[in-house]
Write a protein that holds these residues in place. Structure first.
Motif, PDB file in Angstrom:
ATOM      1  N   GLN A  37       0.952  -1.266  -0.220  1.00 28.96           N
ATOM      2  CA  GLN A  37       0.169   0.096   0.265  1.00 28.96           C
ATOM      3  C   GLN A  37       0.692   1.050  -0.123  1.00 28.96           C
ATOM      4  O   GLN A  37       0.476   1.969   0.570  1.00 28.96           O
ATOM      5  N   PHE A  38       2.282   1.062  -0.794  1.00 32.50           N
ATOM      6  CA  PHE A  38       2.696   1.751  -0.340  1.00 32.50           C
ATOM      7  C   PHE A  38       3.637   2.594  -1.911  1.00 32.50           C
ATOM      8  O   PHE A  38       4.790   2.183  -2.495  1.00 32.50           O
ATOM      9  N   PRO A  39       2.077   3.081  -3.121  1.00 29.66           N
ATOM     10  CA  PRO A  39       2.418   3.453  -4.359  1.00 29.66           C
ATOM     11  C   PRO A  39       4.255   4.704  -4.272  1.00 29.66           C
ATOM     12  O   PRO A  39       3.880   5.432  -3.802  1.00 29.66           O
ATOM     13  N   THR A  65      14.234  13.845   5.602  1.00 30.32           N
ATOM     14  CA  THR A  65      14.848  13.661   4.880  1.00 30.32           C
ATOM     15  C   THR A  65      14.804  12.591   5.714  1.00 30.32           C
ATOM     16  O   THR A  65      15.613  11.982   6.237  1.00 30.32           O
ATOM     17  N   GLU A  66      15.666  11.331   4.348  1.00 32.72           N
ATOM     18  CA  GLU A  66      15.734   9.839   5.578  1.00 32.72           C
ATOM     19  C   GLU A  66      15.632   9.215   4.196  1.00 32.72           C
ATOM     20  O   GLU A  66      15.581   9.337   2.708  1.00 32.72           O
ATOM     21  N   GLN A  67      16.382   7.987   4.259  1.00 37.38           N
ATOM     22  CA  GLN A  67      16.749   6.650   3.084  1.00 37.38           C
ATOM     23  C   GLN A  67      16.622   5.317   3.520  1.00 37.38           C
ATOM     24  O   GLN A  67      16.083   5.321   4.714  1.00 37.38           O
ATOM     25  N   TYR A  68      15.929   4.588   2.727  1.00 37.97           N
ATOM     26  CA  TYR A  68      15.740   3.126   2.479  1.00 37.97           C
ATOM     27  C   TYR A  68      16.506   2.637   2.458  1.00 37.97           C
ATOM     28  O   TYR A  68      17.506   2.882   1.587  1.00 37.97           O
ATOM     29  N   ALA A  69      16.268   1.401   2.962  1.00 36.16           N
ATOM     30  CA  ALA A  69      16.968   0.085   2.776  1.00 36.16           C
ATOM     31  C   ALA A  69      15.760  -1.207   3.207  1.00 36.16           C
ATOM     32  O   ALA A  69      15.143  -1.132   3.392  1.00 36.16           O
ATOM     33  N   VAL A  77      -1.611   9.581  10.159  1.00 39.42           N
ATOM     34  CA  VAL A  77      -0.511   8.760   9.600  1.00 39.42           C
ATOM     35  C   VAL A  77      -0.996   7.250   9.571  1.00 39.42           C
ATOM     36  O   VAL A  77      -1.442   6.213   9.976  1.00 39.42           O
ATOM     37  N   GLN A  78       0.316   6.610   8.804  1.00 37.56           N
ATOM     38  CA  GLN A  78       0.216   5.469   8.714  1.00 37.56           C
ATOM     39  C   GLN A  78       1.206   4.643   9.675  1.00 37.56           C
ATOM     40  O   GLN A  78       2.048   4.877   9.896  1.00 37.56           O
ATOM     41  N   LEU A  79       0.393   3.917  10.267  1.00 33.99           N
ATOM     42  CA  LEU A  79       0.883   2.900  11.524  1.00 33.99           C
ATOM     43  C   LEU A  79       2.428   2.182  11.872  1.00 33.99           C
ATOM     44  O   LEU A  79       2.197   1.602  10.671  1.00 33.99           O
ATOM     45  N   GLY A  80       3.193   2.780  12.924  1.00 33.00           N
ATOM     46  CA  GLY A  80       4.286   2.632  13.195  1.00 33.00           C
ATOM     47  C   GLY A  80       5.018   3.529  11.784  1.00 33.00           C
ATOM     48  O   GLY A  80       7.050   2.208  11.835  1.00 33.00           O
ATOM     49  N   THR A  81       5.340   4.026  10.754  1.00 32.88           N
ATOM     50  CA  THR A  81       5.804   4.477  10.089  1.00 32.88           C
ATOM     51  C   THR A  81       6.530   5.744  10.421  1.00 32.88           C
ATOM     52  O   THR A  81       6.430   6.543  11.611  1.00 32.88           O
ATOM     53  N   THR A  82       7.606   6.378  10.062  1.00 30.70           N
ATOM     54  CA  THR A  82       8.525   7.124  10.823  1.00 30.70           C
ATOM     55  C   THR A  82       7.771   8.622  10.389  1.00 30.70           C
ATOM     56  O   THR A  82       7.580   9.028  10.957  1.00 30.70           O
ATOM     57  N   VAL A 118       3.259  12.103   5.066  1.00 32.31           N
ATOM     58  CA  VAL A 118       3.920  10.066   4.433  1.00 32.31           C
ATOM     59  C   VAL A 118       4.801  10.901   3.505  1.00 32.31           C
ATOM     60  O   VAL A 118       5.310  11.961   3.620  1.00 32.31           O
ATOM     61  N   ASP A 119       5.684   9.617   3.714  1.00 38.67           N
ATOM     62  CA  ASP A 119       7.111   9.663   2.316  1.00 38.67           C
ATOM     63  C   ASP A 119       6.186  10.289   1.169  1.00 38.67           C
ATOM     64  O   ASP A 119       5.884  10.587   0.873  1.00 38.67           O
ATOM     65  N   GLN A 120       7.482  11.300   1.139  1.00 32.23           N
ATOM     66  CA  GLN A 120       7.602  12.207  -1.308  1.00 32.23           C
ATOM     67  C   GLN A 120       6.546  10.339  -1.472  1.00 32.23           C
ATOM     68  O   GLN A 120       5.700  11.632  -2.194  1.00 32.23           O
ATOM     69  N   ASP A 154       0.751  -6.170   7.340  1.00 34.48           N
ATOM     70  CA  ASP A 154       0.094  -4.431   8.042  1.00 34.48           C
ATOM     71  C   ASP A 154       1.597  -4.299   7.917  1.00 34.48           C
ATOM     72  O   ASP A 154       2.440  -5.337   8.755  1.00 34.48           O
ATOM     73  N   PHE A 155       2.481  -2.769   7.779  1.00 32.23           N
ATOM     74  CA  PHE A 155       3.972  -2.504   8.005  1.00 32.23           C
ATOM     75  C   PHE A 155       3.957  -2.524   9.471  1.00 32.23           C
ATOM     76  O   PHE A 155       5.409  -3.063   9.934  1.00 32.23           O
ATOM     77  N   ASP A 156       3.045  -2.487  10.429  1.00 29.77           N
ATOM     78  CA  ASP A 156       3.795  -2.381  11.801  1.00 29.77           C
ATOM     79  C   ASP A 156       3.894  -3.769  12.406  1.00 29.77           C
ATOM     80  O   ASP A 156       4.660  -3.833  13.545  1.00 29.77           O
ATOM     81  N   ALA A 209      11.378  -5.250   2.127  1.00 28.33           N
ATOM     82  CA  ALA A 209      11.901  -4.362   1.554  1.00 28.33           C
ATOM     83  C   ALA A 209       9.996  -3.970   1.116  1.00 28.33           C
ATOM     84  O   ALA A 209       9.179  -4.313   0.337  1.00 28.33           O
ATOM     85  N   ALA A 210      10.045  -1.906   2.065  1.00 27.25           N
ATOM     86  CA  ALA A 210       8.826  -1.619   2.003  1.00 27.25           C
ATOM     87  C   ALA A 210       9.114  -0.103   1.611  1.00 27.25           C
ATOM     88  O   ALA A 210       8.517   1.029   2.973  1.00 27.25           O
ATOM     89  N   GLY A 211      10.396  -0.017   1.022  1.00 25.61           N
ATOM     90  CA  GLY A 211      10.029   1.286   1.324  1.00 25.61           C
ATOM     91  C   GLY A 211      10.474   1.940   2.547  1.00 25.61           C
ATOM     92  O   GLY A 211      10.359   2.351   3.546  1.00 25.61           O
ATOM     93  N   PHE A 212      11.084   1.091   3.195  1.00 26.07           N
ATOM     94  CA  PHE A 212      11.520   1.423   4.891  1.00 26.07           C
ATOM     95  C   PHE A 212      12.429   1.970   5.037  1.00 26.07           C
ATOM     96  O   PHE A 212      13.594   1.695   4.829  1.00 26.07           O
ATOM     97  N   THR A 213      12.868   2.555   6.004  1.00 25.84           N
ATOM     98  CA  THR A 213      13.076   4.049   6.142  1.00 25.84           C
ATOM     99  C   THR A 213      14.382   3.214   7.743  1.00 25.84           C
ATOM    100  O   THR A 213      14.241   3.063   8.297  1.00 25.84           O
ATOM    101  N   ILE A 214      16.181   3.752   7.335  1.00 29.38           N
ATOM    102  CA  ILE A 214      16.760   3.549   8.412  1.00 29.38           C
ATOM    103  C   ILE A 214      16.609   4.217   9.380  1.00 29.38           C
ATOM    104  O   ILE A 214      16.811   5.518   9.060  1.00 29.38           O
TER     105      ILE A 214
END
Ligand code: GLN
Length: 261
Positions: free
Chosen positions: A44-46, A215-219, A149-154, A191-193, A82-84, A99-104
């Motif tokens: 759910q994260f296009p 600003t953040e980074q995905y890994a 917001v989406q639960l548990g996200t940055t 939400v993310d960009q 679910d993301f969380d 792999a989920a647009g997952f921020t470090i």
């Protein structure tokens, strides 16, 4: 007697060293033996992951994951959840990597190991085009507002920790939060960009401010100590680096052409 003890000790030591060695390579060997690698994501994260026309997960992360599976010569299985729940599922053995647009983040580093970063993102503020209830993308403008917001996200952590007096409403996905915003039940969504831009591109009532909050980074993430799989992931990420912008644009366009369900 001493000799016997010495021998026993030697055998135990060898076994310990051997076990240590094999646990390093073990994850990749296990994946190859099973003929399958299991990706944990939240589709759910296009454009990173979304449900495509055939209702199967598609997106940037899914394509990278497919290349990782190809590199290992195994089938890719995608678990959409679910993301969380992603970190508990990874550490509970429900999958091989996230792999989920997952921020470090430092907090997440305590429970998983991250790959090399493959994308830079920001947190953005979505509002309604007509009579926006939040005047700009800033901590001050968000103060005291009702923010989705989406639960548990940055994004969730940022609004909860940094914005004074906000009512934070958590959703399973930012897409759902966007719908509630369009229906007047929220003042803004953080939400993310690229998800923000994707959501706005497929919803006439919404817009996103250009200014950003962080600003953040995905890994990608693996279980702590799983260096064998991490090496394979980093190799594939390195090979795909030059094509990342085009790959991202392709999925941005594909999703935006498909209105949110
Ligand atoms: N990048 C954000 C995070 O890692 C959101 C990711 C997502 O919702 N898939 O928290």
């Amino acid at each position: 007697m001493k000799k016997v003890l010495g021998l026993v000790l030697a055998v135990v030591l060898c076994a310990a060293v051997f076990a240590g060695c094999s646990s390093q390579t073990n994850s990749v060997e296990k994946i190859k033996k099973a003929g399958e690698i299991v990706l944990l994501t939240n589709a759910q994260f296009p454009p990173y992951e979304y449900l495509g026309d055939d209702n199967n997960p598609a997106g940037v992360d899914i394509e990278i994951a497919q290349k990782i599976a190809d590199e290992l010569g195994v089938k890719l299985t995608v678990v959409d959840m679910d993301f969380d729940g992603l970190i508990p599922a990874l550490n509970g053995g429900k999958g091989d990597f996230v792999a989920a647009g997952f921020t470090i983040t430092e907090e997440r580093k305590k429970s998983v190991d991250f790959s090399d970063p493959y994308a830079t993102s920001t947190q953005m503020v979505i509002v309604t085009k007509e009579g926006p209830k939040v005047a700009e993308a800033s901590v001050d403008a968000l103060a005291g507002k009702t923010v989705g917001v989406q639960l548990g996200t940055t994004g969730d952590l940022f609004v909860t920790d940094e914005v004074e007096g906000a009512t934070v409403k958590t959703y399973k996905s930012a897409i759902e939060a966007g719908m509630d915003l369009a229906n007047g039940r929220l003042d803004a969504v953080v939400v993310d960009q690229l998800p923000a831009q994707s959501i706005v591109a497929s919803n006439d009532k919404l817009m996103v401010y250009d200014e950003v909050l962080t600003t953040e980074q995905y890994a990608m993430a693996v279980k702590k100590g799983d260096t064998a799989l991490l090496e394979v992931i980093n190799k594939v990420l390195g090979e795909m680096k030059d094509g990342m912008t085009d790959l991202t644009q392709k999925h941005f366009d594909a999703y935006s052409g498909t209105p949110a369900a």
